[in-house]
Design an enzyme around this catalytic site. Sequence first.
Site, mmCIF file in Angstrom:
data_model
loop_
_atom_site.group_PDB
_atom_site.id
_atom_site.type_symbol
_atom_site.label_atom_id
_atom_site.label_comp_id
_atom_site.label_asym_id
_atom_site.label_seq_id
_atom_site.Cartn_x
_atom_site.Cartn_y
_atom_site.Cartn_z
ATOM 1 N N SER A 153 0.795 -1.236 0.000
ATOM 2 C CA SER A 153 0.000 0.000 0.000
ATOM 3 C C SER A 153 0.824 1.282 0.000
ATOM 4 C CB SER A 153 -0.960 0.005 1.196
ATOM 5 O OG SER A 153 -2.004 -0.913 0.986
ATOM 6 N N TYR B 227 -4.614 3.346 7.761
ATOM 7 C CA TYR B 227 -5.924 2.704 7.875
ATOM 8 C C TYR B 227 -6.620 3.168 9.145
ATOM 9 C CZ TYR B 227 -3.327 -0.010 4.476
ATOM 10 O OH TYR B 227 -2.549 -0.381 3.421
#
Length: 304
Positions: A63, A240
């Site tokens: 990511s 996140y």
Amino acid sequence: MNYQHIIDYIFEEAKPLRGVGEQATYIPALAKVNPEQTGICIETLENEIYHAGDHDVRFSLQSISKVFSLTMALGLCGDRIWKRIGREPSGTAFNSLVQLEFESGKPRNPFINAGAIVIADILYEVLDNPEEEFLAFVRAIAENNDIHYNLEVAKSEREEGYLNAAIINLLKYHGNIHGDIEHVLHFYFLMCSIEMSCRELAHAFLPYANHKTQFSFNGINLSRSQVKRVNAVMQTCGFYDQAGEFTFLVGIPGKSGVGGGIAAIFPGLYSVAVWSPRLNGKGNSVIGMKLLELLTTETEESIF
């Protein structure tokens, strides 16, 4: 600031955490990586480099690569991208279907899986050769033509990528995917598979730390304001549903990946990359988080 002395100190301080956490075994290729490895590298705006541990070992960015894809999309399409993705912290897991369904197919931000898949769709739509052009951009920003996709990792992710397949189908249902599902998903997995070392990654993130100079790489141009906004999204959404904890403990913008890497920047001073494959329950590197917490504590440098 004696960064090398500080890095050597915090590297030793973080050693008791070795063995804590688990690597991303749900991606079979990542399960093969030696989880005992740990590296860190800082590069200052004066191009001074400080490092410790396995700083030259390459790992899958996962990511972290979403910072580069967001940068490309923002440079090519400008603020139009925000019609299809938000800029808010997720508050849920990075691969949540529930949140995506509840919010009618508009991902919270470009760093959760759904948001990054939409970005992949945008790039696939506007680029003639997205796979080649994305890699060329990453090589340009890293100033290294020896950076590659890891095809084994990308294949491994696709073979076990049932949840991401569900995400892209849900996005398609809500009209937020324009391209062919299989092509866009393949491109997304390729982007995540790019490999760099801590040293290479720190250098690639240096332009985000140096946002007062012209950002122009391989035909992708961002204004100073756009670079600052990428940094802002990293600060609020880069970890996140642990973004608040990272901001509280570390206090600089950054982006993590389930390959165990974290890249972060201190605007006007340096970029830093850390890597250790064992993850906490939120998908962030246990030792990587601790190293960055200790770094900003020992240097007494934070954006707050």
